[in-house]
Design a protein around this motif. Structure first.
Motif, PDB file in Angstrom:
ATOM      1  N   ASN A 204       0.816  -1.219   0.000  1.00  0.00           N
ATOM      2  CA  ASN A 204       0.000   0.000   0.000  1.00  0.00           C
ATOM      3  C   ASN A 204       0.852   1.272   0.000  1.00  0.00           C
ATOM      4  OD1 ASN A 204       0.539  -0.872   2.861  1.00  0.00           O
ATOM      5  ND2 ASN A 204      -0.330   1.157   3.267  1.00  0.00           N
ATOM      6  N   ILE A 205       2.144   1.127   0.265  1.00  0.00           N
ATOM      7  CA  ILE A 205       3.062   2.269   0.211  1.00  0.00           C
ATOM      8  C   ILE A 205       4.214   1.893  -0.717  1.00  0.00           C
ATOM      9  CG2 ILE A 205       4.430   1.524   2.224  1.00  0.00           C
ATOM     10  CD1 ILE A 205       4.627   4.506   3.003  1.00  0.00           C
ATOM     11  N   PRO A 206       4.685   2.833  -1.564  1.00  0.00           N
ATOM     12  CA  PRO A 206       5.740   2.486  -2.524  1.00  0.00           C
ATOM     13  C   PRO A 206       7.006   1.983  -1.836  1.00  0.00           C
ATOM     14  CG  PRO A 206       4.764   4.624  -3.046  1.00  0.00           C
ATOM     15  CD  PRO A 206       4.230   4.231  -1.700  1.00  0.00           C
ATOM     16  N   ALA A 207       7.770   1.185  -2.562  1.00  0.00           N
ATOM     17  CA  ALA A 207       9.040   0.688  -2.014  1.00  0.00           C
ATOM     18  C   ALA A 207      10.134   1.742  -2.103  1.00  0.00           C
ATOM     19  CB  ALA A 207       9.465  -0.582  -2.746  1.00  0.00           C
ATOM     20  N   GLY A 208      10.034   2.610  -3.109  1.00  0.00           N
ATOM     21  CA  GLY A 208      11.036   3.646  -3.279  1.00  0.00           C
ATOM     22  C   GLY A 208      12.388   3.086  -3.691  1.00  0.00           C
ATOM     23  N   SER A 209      13.447   3.845  -3.390  1.00  0.00           N
ATOM     24  CA  SER A 209      14.823   3.467  -3.699  1.00  0.00           C
ATOM     25  C   SER A 209      15.529   3.053  -2.422  1.00  0.00           C
ATOM     26  CB  SER A 209      15.546   4.657  -4.330  1.00  0.00           C
ATOM     27  OG  SER A 209      16.942   4.593  -4.145  1.00  0.00           O
ATOM     28  N   TYR A 210      16.563   2.213  -2.535  1.00  0.00           N
ATOM     29  CA  TYR A 210      17.291   1.881  -1.307  1.00  0.00           C
ATOM     30  C   TYR A 210      18.175   3.019  -0.830  1.00  0.00           C
ATOM     31  CZ  TYR A 210      21.082   0.018  -4.436  1.00  0.00           C
ATOM     32  OH  TYR A 210      22.065  -0.179  -5.389  1.00  0.00           O
ATOM     33  N   TYR A 211      18.188   4.132  -1.577  1.00  0.00           N
ATOM     34  CA  TYR A 211      18.794   5.369  -1.087  1.00  0.00           C
ATOM     35  C   TYR A 211      17.734   6.315  -0.512  1.00  0.00           C
ATOM     36  CZ  TYR A 211      23.433   4.359  -2.908  1.00  0.00           C
ATOM     37  OH  TYR A 211      24.677   3.801  -3.125  1.00  0.00           O
ATOM     38  N   GLY A 212      16.470   5.921  -0.590  1.00  0.00           N
ATOM     39  CA  GLY A 212      15.412   6.747  -0.052  1.00  0.00           C
ATOM     40  C   GLY A 212      15.141   7.975  -0.885  1.00  0.00           C
ATOM     41  N   TYR A 213      14.293   8.843  -0.348  1.00  0.00           N
ATOM     42  CA  TYR A 213      13.968  10.110  -0.998  1.00  0.00           C
ATOM     43  C   TYR A 213      14.799  11.225  -0.367  1.00  0.00           C
ATOM     44  CZ  TYR A 213       9.710   7.506  -2.269  1.00  0.00           C
ATOM     45  OH  TYR A 213       8.815   6.563  -2.715  1.00  0.00           O
ATOM     46  N   ALA A 214      15.178  12.212  -1.165  1.00  0.00           N
ATOM     47  CA  ALA A 214      15.850  13.389  -0.622  1.00  0.00           C
ATOM     48  C   ALA A 214      14.870  14.163   0.260  1.00  0.00           C
ATOM     49  CB  ALA A 214      16.354  14.271  -1.756  1.00  0.00           C
ATOM     50  N   THR A 215      15.399  14.813   1.279  1.00  0.00           N
ATOM     51  CA  THR A 215      14.545  15.511   2.245  1.00  0.00           C
ATOM     52  C   THR A 215      14.693  17.027   2.199  1.00  0.00           C
ATOM     53  OG1 THR A 215      16.250  15.450   3.967  1.00  0.00           O
ATOM     54  CG2 THR A 215      14.722  13.568   3.851  1.00  0.00           C
TER      55      THR A 215
END
Length: 857
Positions: A204-215
Motif C-alpha cells: 500500500n506504500i511504494p518501495a522507493g529506492s534503497y537510497y530513499g527520498y531526498a529531504t
C-alpha cells in the motif's frame, strides 16, 4: 510495593538515559517497530537479507552528483587519477572519478538500513526525538527551511524550496519541495536502485529506492515505513501529527516514513574558504564533506519541542554546537558530548599510523576486514595490515578506542548510526541502559546482514574519496584571509620556535626520527605508560628541541603534516575532564569489543586522578577528590589534529573553551578562533561558575553544566504501558502541557546535570560491589523520588534544592564519572601546567607569536 518498584524503575531509566525515556526494561518490547525476522537457525537477519536481497543488489551509486563539493575534486579526472595512482596503481581518470563518486555518495546519501533504528528511537525517547518533525516546515514548528541553519544548524540541500502547504505525495507532511529548475535526485531512481520490499513497502506504500527520498537536508533521507500498512494508513492524520500531543505522543502511532541518516549528516559543513553568502541557502560549491557539523544544535534537533522545563532538553544542551555524545544510543552511563571530527589530511594520517599506530588484534577484532582485502597487493594501502594480527591504524575517536584499522573504524561508525540495528539493539538497552551489555559480533553480523556486506564493500572507495578530498582549508585561500595573517616574519618565526618547543611533540606528524624509537612495535599494551613517560621526558631535553626546531623551520613543515601524533596522552598530564577517557564502550566484553584492539584492552591504568565535587563551598570553590582510573584502555586522549585550526573553534574535545559564533563566514570563524585560543593559552580567562584548583595548586575559573530552569522527567500517557497508565494517577497524578502522563520532579534550577546522568547502572567489578552498589542506588533514588513527591505543588527551586542536597554525596559515589568541570585542562605553555617548574608559562609575546603561526595551518 509493586507500585513503588514500577515508579522507581521509571526513575532509574530516566536518570540513566541521555534522552530520559522513562521505561523499565520489561516494557521496552512494546516499542520496537518492525519485528526482526530470523533464519532457520534462529539468527536475526536484517530487512534486506530477510527478503532475499544480496549485497550485490545494493551496489554503490556511481553518479557524480556532488561534483561541485569538496573543491570540485572530480572535475579534473586526470589530476584525480594522479592523486590516487600511488594507492591504486594504474587507475584511469574515468575509474578514479567513478570510485571517488561511489565513496562520496556512500558518505552523503548511503544510510545502510538505519532508518529502522531512528524510527525505533522515536518511540524509545517517548517522542523527545522525532526526525520526521525535525525536517518539516509546519507553521506550528519553531523551525522551517527558512531558519533551519540558524536554529538547528542543519545544512539545507541545494535544489529545494520551502513548501507552501502539505505535500499530497508525502501523506500530508510539510516537507521540502524540489525546485522545478533542478533535475531529479538521481538516488531516487527506483529502477536503478530498487527499494527493499519489506512489510508494507511495495504494497500500500511504494518501495522507493534503497537510497530513499531526498529531504532537503544534506545527509538525511526518507524511506517508506514498512509498518505503515493499510490499517495504519487509515489512522494517519498529518495535521494532528503536528498539532495534537494526544495523537503524536502515542506508542501505537505509525508514521508513513522512517528517516535514515548518512554520515554526511554529522560531517558536511560550509567550506571555510568558500562559505555561502547566505548559510540558509548554500550552493554545492559552498559545502565540503569533511569539516564536521560544527554548527549542529543537538538539543534542538534531538528534542524538537525545545521545552526548557524538560530535563532531556536541558541535558542535550550540555552538548555545545558541533558536539555529540557518540554513546547516545549504546549508553555507557556517562554524558559525554564530543566534537564531531573533521577529516583532514588522510594520507599523512595513514602514514603517521605506520609509525605510531601499530596495534595487535585478538578475539573478535580479528574478524575486521582490512584494506588489503580489497586493494592490489602493490598498493601502499595494503601495507596497513600484517597477517595474522597486526594493523597500523589512525585513531579517530577522542579516546583512541577505534584501534582495529581504518576500514574497521569506518564500519563501526555505520553501526553506531544504525547499521544492522536488528542485531545491534539486542546487545544493550538503547538510550537508558539497565541491562548487561554484550559485544556485537562481526562474524555473525557479516553473515546475516546484506547491508553490512555492502558497507564493507564500499568503504575502500570511501577511503579513496578521503584520500582525494581532505586537503586543508587554509586561511590564506579564504576571502579576505590574507589580511588576518601576520606580515612580520620575525613574529611568525618565533611562533614556529614556540610551536616546536611546546606543541609539536603531540601536534606534528613530522618529528625527529628518534621519537619513534620510544614506542617499539607501536608501544601499546601494558608497558605503554613507561614508553610514554620516556618519550615525554625526552621532548623536554635540548636534544629534542634542537632537532624539532630545524624540522619546524623547514618550508615544507606544514605540507602533508597531519599536525597530530595520534599517540594516547594520559589524562593525568592533560588535566582535562575525565569523562571521555572513562568511556567504556570499547573495553573488553563491551559493545565495541570487536572494534578495539587487544593492545588497547591491555593498556595500563594511568593511576589516581583529581576531580572536583559538583557543589562549591561558601567561597565558590569546589573541593577536590581523587578517583582511581581503571586500566584496560581507559584514561587516555589522543591529541586533536590542528589542521585548519583557525576554522574549527571552539576548542577542547567538547567545544567548551571559547565562544561559539553561529555564522560560517571567515570573519566569524576568526572571531571564535581568537576567543578560543586566548582562553586556551590564558586559562584564567575561561568561563566560570566555580573556582577550582589545578594539579600545581593554582586556582582557575571552571564551568559546571547545570540546569538553567526548573525541569522535570516526563512520560506522556500515550507512551506508558497500559498497566502503569491505569495506575499513574495513584502513583503521581497531575497533568503537564495539557496531557496526562507521569511527571517526576521538580529538578531545581542549578542542579549539576551530570549528577543525574552519570549514574552507573552497569557496575561490573565483583559480585559484592554489584549488589551493594545496586542496593545503595535503589535507596538514594527512591528516597529522592519520595522526598520530591512530598514537595508542595508550587514548590520553589530553593525547596527542591534542599531535597537534592541530601542526595548529592550518594549520587557522586554512584557516578561512573564524577568529574563535573567541563572546560578544564590542557595547560601546556601556561603557568597552570603541572610541570611548570620544568616548563614555565610562555610570555604574552610568545603566546601571541604562536597564535600567528597557528593561523597559517
Amino acid at each position: 510495593m509493586k507500585l513503588k518498584k514500577s515508579a522507581l524503575a521509571l526513575m532509574l531509566s530516566g536518570v540513566g538515559f541521555i534522552g530520559l525515556t522513562g521505561y523499565s526494561g520489561a516494557s521496552m518490547a512494546v516499542l520496537f517497530t518492525s519485528k526482526a525476522c530470523k533464519n532457520a537457525a534462529g539468527e536475526i537477519l536484517d530487512e534486506a537479507m530477510c527478503v532475499g536481497r544480496s549485497a550485490d543488489s545494493l551496489k554503490g551509486a556511481d553518479e557524480d552528483y556532488f561534483k561541485d563539493m569538496d573543491y570540485g575534486i572530480t572535475k579534473n579526472p586526470e589530476e584525480l587519477a594522479k592523486t590516487l595512482a600511488p594507492f591504486v596503481p594504474g587507475i584511469t581518470p574515468e575509474e578514479a572519478v567513478r570510485r571517488v563518486a561511489i565513496g562520496r555518495n556512500n558518505w552523503n546519501v548511503w544510510t545502510a538500513g538505519n532508518d529502522r533504528l531512528w524510527d525505533t528511537m522515536s518511540y524509545r525517547s517517548v517522542g523527545t526525538l522525532d526526525f520526521l518533525k525535525s525536517l518539516s516546515n509546519h507553521p506550528s514548528l519553531k523551525f522551517s527551511r527558512s531558519n533551519r541553519w540558524n536554529y538547528l544548524g542543519l545544512v539545507n540541500e541545494p535544489c529545494f524550496e520551502k513548501p507552501t502547504g502539505p505535500r499530497k505525495d508525502r501523506y500530508g507532511l510539510w516537507l521540502d519541495v524540489r525546485s522545478k529548475d533542478c533535475a531529479p535526485d538521481p538516488f531516487e531512481n527506483e529502477t536503478k536502485y530498487p527499494g527493499v520490499k519489506y512489510g508494507a513497502r511495495g504494497k500500500n506504500i511504494p518501495a522507493g529506492s534503497y537510497y530513499g527520498y531526498a529531504t532537503g537536508i544534506v545527509g538525511v533521507r526518507l524511506f517508506p515505513n514498512p509498518d505503515f500498512d493499510a490499517e495504519a494508513e487509515k489512522k494517519w492524520d498529518p495535521e494532528r501529527y503536528y498539532t495534537d500531543p494526544t495523537y503524536y505522543n502515542n506508542k501505537d502511532l505509525v508514521r508513513p516514513y522512517r528517516v535514515g541518516m548518512a554520515c554526511g549528516f554529522c560531517h558536511v559543513g560550509p567550506n571555510p574558504t568558500n562559505p555561502p553568502a547566505d548559510p540558509e541557502n548554500p550552493k554545492w560549491e559552498n559545502l565540503n564533506s569533511n569539516p564536521g557539523a560544527q554548527y549542529f544544535w543537538i538539543n534542538r534537533i534531538f528534542s524538537w519541542e525545545a521545552d526548557r522545563s524538560s530535563f532531556p532538553y536541558q541535558l542535550f544542551t550540555t552538548s555545545r554546537p558541533g558536539a555529540l555524545d557518540t554513546s547516545l544510543i549504546s549508553s555507557d552511563y556517562i554524558n559525554n558530548p564530543r566534537t564531531m571530527n573533521a577529516v583532514y589530511n588522510l594520507v599523512p594520517r595513514l602514514l603517521n599510523a605506520q609509525k605510531f599506530g601499530e596495534e595487535k588484534l585478538g578475539g573478535g577484532s580479528l574478524n575486521n576486514k582490512q584494506l588489503n582485502d580489497f586493494v592490489p597487493a602493490d598498493s601502499p594501502l595494503a601495507g596497513f595490515y600484517k597477517a595474522p594480527d597486526t594493523v597500523f591504524t589512525p585513531r579517530v575517536l577522542k579516546d583512541g578506542a577505534d584501534s582495529v584499522g581504518a576500514l574497521g573504524a569506518l564500519n563501526r561508525v555505520f553501526i553506531n548510526i544504525g547499521l544492522f540495528s536488528e542485531e545491534w539493539l539486542t546487545h544493550f538497552n538503547p538510550l537508558i541502559g539497565g541491562k548487561p551489555i554484550t559485544p556485537i559480533p562481526i562474524k555473525q553480523s557479516r553473515k546475516n546482514s546484506s547491508y553490512w556486506q555492502t558497507n564493507e564493500a564500499q568503504t575502500p572507495d570511501l577511503a579513496l574519496f578521503f584520500i582525494a578530498g581532505t586537503r586543508p582549508d587554509l586561511l590564506k585561500n579564504a576571502p579576505g584571509g590574507d589580511k588576518h595573517l601576520s606580515t612580520d616574519a620575525a613574529v611568525v618565526t618565533r611562533g614556529k620556535e614556540v610551536f616546536g618547543e611546546r606543541c609539536a611533540r603531540c601536534h606534528s606528524s613530522k618529528l625527529p626520527e628518534k621519537a619513534y624509537s620510544f614506542f617499539p612495535n607501536g608501544g601499546v599494551g601494558k608497558n605503554y605508560l613507561k614508553y610514554w613517560d620516556n618519550y615525554w621526558k625526552w621532548t623536554q631535553t635540548d636534544e629534542f628541541k634542537k632537532a624539532i626546531d630545524a624540522i619546524v623551520k623547514k618550508d615544507d613543515f606544514l605540507q602533508d603534516n597531519f599536525l597530530s601524533t595520534d599517540l594516547r596522552v594520559p589524562v593525568t598530564l592533560l588535566e582535562t575532564n575525565a569523562c571521555s577517557p572513562l568511556a567504556t564502550n570499547a573495553i573488553e566484553g563491551n559493545i565495541w569489543n570487536d572494534f578495539s584492539s587487544q593492545s588497547y584492552k591491555n593498556l595500563p591504568s594511568v593511576g589516581k586522578y583529581t576531580v572536583h565535587y559538583p557543589v562549591p563551598d561558601a567561597k565558590g570553590v569546589v573541593p577536590t577528590r581523587q578517583i582511581d582510573m581503571p586500566g584496560g584502555g581507559l584514561g587516555f586522549t589522543r591529541p586533536a589534529s590542528l589542521v585548519s585550526v583557525w576554522s574549527t573553534a571552539p576548542f577542547l574535545l567538547n567545544n567548551a573553551v571559547g565562544e561559539f559564533n553561529p555564522s560560517p563566514a571567515v570573519e566569524a570563524r576568526l572571531q571564535s578562533f581568537d576567543s578560543s585560543i586566548e582562553q586556551m593559552l590564558w586559562p584564567e580567562k575561561r568561563k566560570g561558575n566555580v573556582q577550582y584548583q589545578t594539579a600545581n595548586g593554582k586556582m582557575l575559573p571552571g564551568w559546571i553544566d547545570r540546569t538553567y530552569d526548573t525541569s522535570y522527567l516526563r512520560v506522556p500517557s500515550g507512551y506508558l504501558p497500559d498497566l502503569l497508565n491505569k495506575l499513574v494517577g495513584k502513583i503521581e497524578g497531575g497533568k503537564f502541557a495539557g496531557q496526562d502522563g507521569l511527571e517526576l520532579g521538580p529538578i531545581p534550577k542549578g542542579t549539576p546535570v551530570n549528577l543525574l546522568t552519570n549514574i552507573d547502572l552497569d557496575q561490573r567489578t565483583g559480585l559484592w560491589n554489584k549488589l551493594t552498589h545496586g542496593a545503595k542506588l535503589v535507596d538514594v533514588l527512591f528516597t529522592l523520588k519520595r522526598d520530591l513527591k512530598k514537595l508542595p505543588k508550587d514548590a520553589t527551586d530553593e525547596q527542591a534544592a534542599k531535597v537534592f542536597a541530601n542526595a548529592v554525596e550518594p549520587l557522586v559515589n554512584a557516578s561512573k564519572c564524577s568529574d563535573y568541570i567541563v572546560n578544564r585542562g590542557h595547560y601546556f605553555g601556561t603557568d597552570y601546567f603541572k610541570e611548570a617548574n620544568k616548563e614555565p608559562g610562555l610570555s604574552d609575546a610568545d603566546k601571541k607569536a604562536l597564535i600567528e603561526f597557528l593561523k597559517t595551518f
